[in-house]
Design an enzyme around this catalytic site. Structure first.
Site, PDB file in Angstrom:
ATOM      1  NE  ARG A  35      -2.508   0.729   3.448  1.00 49.01           N
ATOM      2  CZ  ARG A  35      -3.187   1.009   4.542  1.00 49.01           C
ATOM      3  NH1 ARG A  35      -4.466   1.217   4.466  1.00 49.01           N
ATOM      4  NH2 ARG A  35      -2.589   1.042   5.714  1.00 49.01           N
ATOM      5  CE  LYS A 107      -1.658 -16.634  13.697  1.00 51.46           C
ATOM      6  NZ  LYS A 107      -0.399 -17.060  14.319  1.00 51.46           N
ATOM      7  N   GLY A 135      -1.434 -20.504  12.703  1.00 48.63           N
ATOM      8  CA  GLY A 135      -0.617 -21.493  13.409  1.00 48.63           C
ATOM      9  C   GLY A 135       0.604 -20.854  14.019  1.00 48.63           C
ATOM     10  CB  ALA A 139       6.794 -12.327  10.182  1.00 53.83           C
ATOM     11  CE  LYS A 190      -1.281 -16.035  18.154  1.00 54.37           C
ATOM     12  NZ  LYS A 190      -0.119 -15.150  18.141  1.00 54.37           N
ATOM     13  CB  SER A 253       4.908 -13.634  21.109  1.00 49.06           C
ATOM     14  OG  SER A 253       3.616 -13.067  21.291  1.00 49.06           O
ATOM     15  CG  LEU A 273      -0.773  -5.865  14.728  1.00 50.15           C
ATOM     16  CD1 LEU A 273      -1.830  -4.772  14.826  1.00 50.15           C
ATOM     17  CD2 LEU A 273      -0.936  -6.631  13.408  1.00 50.15           C
ATOM     18  CD  GLU A 275      -4.358  -8.151  14.704  1.00 55.55           C
ATOM     19  OE1 GLU A 275      -5.137  -7.385  15.287  1.00 55.55           O
ATOM     20  OE2 GLU A 275      -4.360  -8.323  13.469  1.00 55.55           O
TER      21      GLU A 275
HETATM   22  N1  LIG Z   1       4.143 -11.008  12.237  1.00 53.12           N
HETATM   23  C1  LIG Z   1       3.945 -12.298  12.526  1.00 53.12           C
HETATM   24  O1  LIG Z   1       4.850 -13.005  13.012  1.00 53.12           O
HETATM   25  C2  LIG Z   1       2.608 -12.940  12.218  1.00 53.12           C
HETATM   26  C3  LIG Z   1       2.520 -14.336  12.166  1.00 53.12           C
HETATM   27  C4  LIG Z   1       1.289 -14.924  11.922  1.00 53.12           C
HETATM   28  C5  LIG Z   1       0.169 -14.134  11.726  1.00 53.12           C
HETATM   29  N2  LIG Z   1       0.282 -12.777  11.785  1.00 53.12           N
HETATM   30  C6  LIG Z   1      -0.929 -11.993  11.600  1.00 53.12           C
HETATM   31  O2  LIG Z   1      -0.839 -11.261  10.377  1.00 53.12           O
HETATM   32  C7  LIG Z   1      -1.571 -10.040  10.490  1.00 53.12           C
HETATM   33  C8  LIG Z   1      -0.651  -8.914  10.014  1.00 53.12           C
HETATM   34  O3  LIG Z   1       0.441  -8.860  10.916  1.00 53.12           O
HETATM   35  P1  LIG Z   1       1.842  -8.213  10.530  1.00 53.12           P
HETATM   36  O4  LIG Z   1       2.806  -8.689  11.528  1.00 53.12           O
HETATM   37  O5  LIG Z   1       2.163  -8.397   9.108  1.00 53.12           O
HETATM   38  O6  LIG Z   1       1.526  -6.659  10.803  1.00 53.12           O
HETATM   39  P2  LIG Z   1       2.302  -5.399  10.233  1.00 53.12           P
HETATM   40  O7  LIG Z   1       1.874  -4.257  11.088  1.00 53.12           O
HETATM   41  O8  LIG Z   1       3.752  -5.709  10.111  1.00 53.12           O
HETATM   42  O9  LIG Z   1       1.742  -5.218   8.754  1.00 53.12           O
HETATM   43  C9  LIG Z   1       0.413  -4.945   8.427  1.00 53.12           C
HETATM   44  C10 LIG Z   1       0.421  -4.437   6.990  1.00 53.12           C
HETATM   45  O10 LIG Z   1      -0.919  -4.339   6.536  1.00 53.12           O
HETATM   46  C11 LIG Z   1      -0.958  -3.219   5.660  1.00 53.12           C
HETATM   47  N3  LIG Z   1      -2.344  -2.781   5.501  1.00 53.12           N
HETATM   48  C12 LIG Z   1      -3.172  -2.273   6.435  1.00 53.12           C
HETATM   49  N4  LIG Z   1      -4.373  -2.003   5.884  1.00 53.12           N
HETATM   50  C13 LIG Z   1      -4.283  -2.331   4.583  1.00 53.12           C
HETATM   51  C14 LIG Z   1      -5.186  -2.284   3.490  1.00 53.12           C
HETATM   52  N5  LIG Z   1      -6.421  -1.823   3.641  1.00 53.12           N
HETATM   53  N6  LIG Z   1      -4.775  -2.722   2.286  1.00 53.12           N
HETATM   54  C15 LIG Z   1      -3.523  -3.201   2.131  1.00 53.12           C
HETATM   55  N7  LIG Z   1      -2.621  -3.276   3.121  1.00 53.12           N
HETATM   56  C16 LIG Z   1      -3.003  -2.846   4.330  1.00 53.12           C
HETATM   57  C17 LIG Z   1      -0.073  -2.193   6.334  1.00 53.12           C
HETATM   58  O11 LIG Z   1       0.327  -1.205   5.407  1.00 53.12           O
HETATM   59  C18 LIG Z   1       1.063  -3.062   6.826  1.00 53.12           C
HETATM   60  O12 LIG Z   1       2.079  -3.140   5.854  1.00 53.12           O
HETATM   61  C19 LIG Z   1      -2.002  -9.933  11.961  1.00 53.12           C
HETATM   62  O13 LIG Z   1      -3.350 -10.287  12.110  1.00 53.12           O
HETATM   63  C20 LIG Z   1      -1.107 -10.920  12.683  1.00 53.12           C
HETATM   64  O14 LIG Z   1      -1.713 -11.478  13.830  1.00 53.12           O
HETATM   65  C21 LIG Z   1       1.480 -12.160  12.011  1.00 53.12           C
HETATM   66  O1  LIG Z   2       4.004 -11.565  17.442  1.00 51.79           O
HETATM   67  P1  LIG Z   2       2.638 -12.114  17.696  1.00 51.79           P
HETATM   68  O2  LIG Z   2       2.306 -12.169  19.159  1.00 51.79           O
HETATM   69  O3  LIG Z   2       1.601 -11.399  16.872  1.00 51.79           O
HETATM   70  O4  LIG Z   2       2.643 -13.627  17.211  1.00 51.79           O
HETATM   71  C1  LIG Z   2       2.948 -13.910  15.881  1.00 51.79           C
HETATM   72  C2  LIG Z   2       2.292 -15.196  15.450  1.00 51.79           C
HETATM   73  O5  LIG Z   2       0.904 -15.095  15.573  1.00 51.79           O
HETATM   74  C3  LIG Z   2       2.815 -16.402  16.180  1.00 51.79           C
HETATM   75  O6  LIG Z   2       2.226 -17.546  15.649  1.00 51.79           O
END
Ligand SMILES: NC(=O)c1ccc[n+]([C@@H]2O[C@H](COP(=O)([O-])OP(=O)(O)OC[C@H]3O[C@@H](n4cnc5c(N)ncnc54)[C@H](O)[C@@H]3O)[C@@H](O)[C@H]2O)c1
Ligand SMILES: O=P(O)(O)OC[C@H](O)CO
Length: 326
Positions: A35, A107, A135, A139, A190, A253, A273, A275
């Site tokens: 974006r 999540k 799961g 990242a 979680k 985490s 973030l 969540e």
């Molecule tokens: N980071 C991890 O380790 C991890 C692992 C598993 C699941 N998740 C899940 O993934 C989701 C995202 O987490 P993250 O760590 O990537 O967060 P982040 O803050 O790093 O990234 C979120 C991204 O979403 C983009 N975004 C927001 N609104 C948008 C839109 N309308 N259109 C397009 N892009 C948009 C933002 O610009 C940003 O780049 C969360 O729900 C998180 O729980 C994260």
């Molecule tokens: O960094 P958290 O706490 O958002 O956890 C990342 C993933 O959800 C772990 O599975």
């Protein structure tokens, strides 16, 4: 690159970019939607995402600032934060071919509506085929190609298994199921419970308390899951117990780290973030609407809203009447 054979990733934060790396490693072309034109140009030029320092993006990952380009992909992964999923899906809807699989990778539970991630997709893109991926996977680990395993759920088993074949590799191993609800409840709950575990650690209550809290946390996650129709084996699987263990014990985490800061009496940093902060109030509303007792999640929500102090919340949990273990 043939867009029609590629995987589109919407949301180029830490996780979206990591998923793009995993899919490229599986031998697929990826269209990663970033974006903001400037952000897209910067990522194109550097082949890096500042949220994943030291990770170089594979040549198979095409970076685009145009949603219409990513929308041409065969499968779409939605990796925005949970509360941004609706907005992102609604913008995508008119650009998407009918019956494109759209996989929620966030999540959480939508605030206000209590909708789970696949339900948000179904409302925003009625002509899509929703699925969910969740799961225990950070990242950073995914992006670096360290071994990870997740659950991928779709109501249609053939679709779930097809998505696993498309996305999986030796280091990113999805297991498929049709228990969509079980997978989305585990991932949402979680994060709230990880904040609680972090508070226990930040308050220096000891490793025994951390284990007890995590286990009782699983008990309430499973109670809510069963009340919402989830299967016990999913709740005890990668997306439930597996992710709970990871997030309640690892400093990687963000939710756990957020809780540790709270437990120490510090103001948690808001640059990453967590969540669980957003899911806590909606999780307890959902539980109340189903008459499910979730004392740990209630305590987290009450602390976050300033209704109780951390010490009062801990006292409240420790003085609950003794009861049978279930
Ligand atoms: N980071 C991890 O380790 C991890 C692992 C598993 C699941 N998740 C899940 O993934 C989701 C995202 O987490 P993250 O760590 O990537 O967060 P982040 O803050 O790093 O990234 C979120 C991204 O979403 C983009 N975004 C927001 N609104 C948008 C839109 N309308 N259109 C397009 N892009 C948009 C933002 O610009 C940003 O780049 C969360 O729900 C998180 O729980 C994260
Ligand atoms: O960094 P958290 O706490 O958002 O956890 C990342 C993933 O959800 C772990 O599975």
């Amino acid at each position: 690159m043939t867009p029609g054979n590629s995987v589109g990733v919407i949301g180029a934060g830490a996780y979206g970019t990591a998923l793009a790396c995993a899919v490229a490693r599986a031998g697929r072309d990826v269209l990663l939607y970033v974006r903001g034109t400037e952000n897209a140009a910067q990522m194109k030029a550097t082949r890096q995402n500042p949220r994943l320092p030291g990770v170089r993006l594979d040549e198979r990952i095409g970076i685009t600032g145009e949603l219409a380009v990513a929308a041409r992909a065969r499968v779409i992964l939605m990796a925005t934060p949970a509360q941004k999923l609706r907005e992102a899906a609604m913008t995508l809807a008119p650009l998407l071919k009918p019956e494109t699989p759209v996989v929620a990778c966030a999540k959480g539970i939508e605030r206000g509506t209590h909708l789970f991630m696949t339900e948000v997709i179904a409302v925003a893109i009625p002509h899509a085929m929703p699925a969910i991926l969740s799961g225990p996977n950070f990242a950073d680990d995914v992006a670096r190609g360290l071994p990870t395993a997740v659950t991928l759920a779709a109501r249609d088993e053939t679709l779930a298994s097809h998505l696993v074949q498309m996305l999986g590799s030796s280091t990113f191993r999805p297991y498929h199921t049709t228990d969509v609800r079980g997978v989305e409840i585990g991932g949402a709950a979680k994060n709230v419970l990880a904040i609680a575990a972090g508070i226990v650690v930040g308050r220096k209550l000891g490793a025994s308390a951390q284990a007890a809290l995590t286990t009782r946390g699983f008990s309430e996650l499973a109670r809510l899951g069963r009340a919402c129709g989830a299967r016990s084996e999913t709740l005890a699987g990668l997306s439930g117990l597996g992710d709970l263990i990871l997030s309640c014990s690892s400093l990687q985490s963000r939710n756990f780290a957020f809780g540790i800061a709270l437990g120490r009496g510090e103001t948690p940093a808001r640059d990453k973030l967590a969540e669980g902060e957003f899911t806590a109030p909606v999780l307890i509303e959902l539980a109340a609407s189903r008459n499910v007792d979730m004392p740990v999640s209630n305590a987290v929500a009450a602390i976050l809203s300033g209704k109780v102090t951390i010490d009062a919340a801990i006292e409240g949990l420790l003085t609950r009447p003794f009861k049978a273990e279930e």
